[in-house]
Design an enzyme around this catalytic site. Sequence first.
Site, PDB file in Angstrom:
ATOM      1  N   SER A   1       3.754   9.349   3.025  1.00 16.37           N
ATOM      2  CA  SER A   1       2.652   9.333   3.045  1.00 16.37           C
ATOM      3  C   SER A   1       1.807   9.828   1.889  1.00 16.37           C
ATOM      4  O   SER A   1       2.252   8.897   1.068  1.00 16.37           O
ATOM      5  CB  SER A   1       2.407   8.588   4.555  1.00 16.37           C
ATOM      6  OG  SER A   1       1.077   7.808   4.845  1.00 16.37           O
TER       7      SER A   1
ATOM      8  N   ASP B   1       5.333  -1.121   7.771  1.00 14.92           N
ATOM      9  CA  ASP B   1       4.188  -0.741   7.718  1.00 14.92           C
ATOM     10  C   ASP B   1       3.426  -0.855   6.612  1.00 14.92           C
ATOM     11  O   ASP B   1       4.159  -1.987   5.078  1.00 14.92           O
ATOM     12  CB  ASP B   1       5.718   0.424   6.671  1.00 14.92           C
ATOM     13  CG  ASP B   1       4.567   1.381   5.693  1.00 14.92           C
ATOM     14  OD1 ASP B   1       3.433   1.269   6.414  1.00 14.92           O
ATOM     15  OD2 ASP B   1       4.801   2.120   5.333  1.00 14.92           O
TER      16      ASP B   1
ATOM     17  N   HIS C   1       5.482   2.854   9.788  1.00 15.07           N
ATOM     18  CA  HIS C   1       4.896   3.753   8.989  1.00 15.07           C
ATOM     19  C   HIS C   1       4.722   5.051  10.193  1.00 15.07           C
ATOM     20  O   HIS C   1       4.576   5.201  10.919  1.00 15.07           O
ATOM     21  CB  HIS C   1       3.546   3.521   8.010  1.00 15.07           C
ATOM     22  CG  HIS C   1       2.893   4.611   7.690  1.00 15.07           C
ATOM     23  ND1 HIS C   1       3.581   4.454   6.186  1.00 15.07           N
ATOM     24  CD2 HIS C   1       2.318   5.183   7.969  1.00 15.07           C
ATOM     25  CE1 HIS C   1       2.956   5.296   5.516  1.00 15.07           C
ATOM     26  NE2 HIS C   1       1.603   6.438   6.483  1.00 15.07           N
TER      27      HIS C   1
END
Length: 322
Positions: free
Chosen positions: A108, A262, A292
Amino acid sequence: KLFIKDLCFDKVPVRIYEPKVPSASQRRGVLFFHGGGWVFGSLETHDKLCRSIAKESESVVVSVGYRLAPEHKYPAAYEDCLNATTHFMKNTKHYGVDPARVIVCGDSAGGNLAAAVSQTLAGRADLPKLRAQILIYPGLQALDFNLPSHQQNQAVPLLFREHAAFYVLQYLNGDASNLEEVLEGSHIPIDIKLNYRKWVSPENIPEKFKVRGYKPHVLLDCTTEVYETVKRFCEPNLCPLLAEDAVVNQLPESFILTCEYDVLRDDGLLYKKRLEDSGVPVTWYHLEDGFHGIINSFSNDWLSFSSGKRGLDNIVKFLKSL
């Protein structure tokens, strides 16, 4: 199975995971940058994941505890990750690590930091070249929050579209006062958007990713005042997808993991295309049933997802091939 110690590299807190098993040759070294929108996350939140990577790939893992926003705005997190990485690369022999097999990795926001560090080091002649970069559902641009994956997955946990924009504004400015403009796309002038169109455009996303409810977005212009507050979104250290070709051409072998559900899926797909177009070898792993943050759930006691384990297994497999 591991020696674990907390240290500081160039004033940046790090946690080092070294396998106890003796090794006949020098090991791989993995610098890990945790996710959490540049705002959350710590050495603790990703401790299990780093232990797992170190054990399963028999690598030395260095988890970096970079400074967080909004107290520490951009480029604090990037600078901490870069400084910790360069410190480690100059001192690999202390950890039994092969200087030619150092890898940056992150999930991320950490994937964003890994990509930025990788680009910076690509041009450095005073250090060995990075062996690879591993980008796990990275966030790589803030020009367009209306790509197919932003529309399709805008309300899918664990990362809503609004939150993705909120976090990158927190990292940039320490506040989110231009959130509405960023979400609707009226924060960057049209001429600048068109200039980056070759890299940030739904046209570069394969058609099969657009079937699940996507409407092309009308280009909006922006006021000078708004652009003044967010113009650093055009800096590659913040948005690595916007780096010049001369930099991207020099990048090391790459592993990119994306998840279907995501909002950041398309950032990964766009970067995959850019790297491939530049002749960089890319291993792409797509979790059709992933969302995610799923990699961190691989060993969660109360909520575990098999696809998180599959993703992790593929990361380890890639590491072992280096």
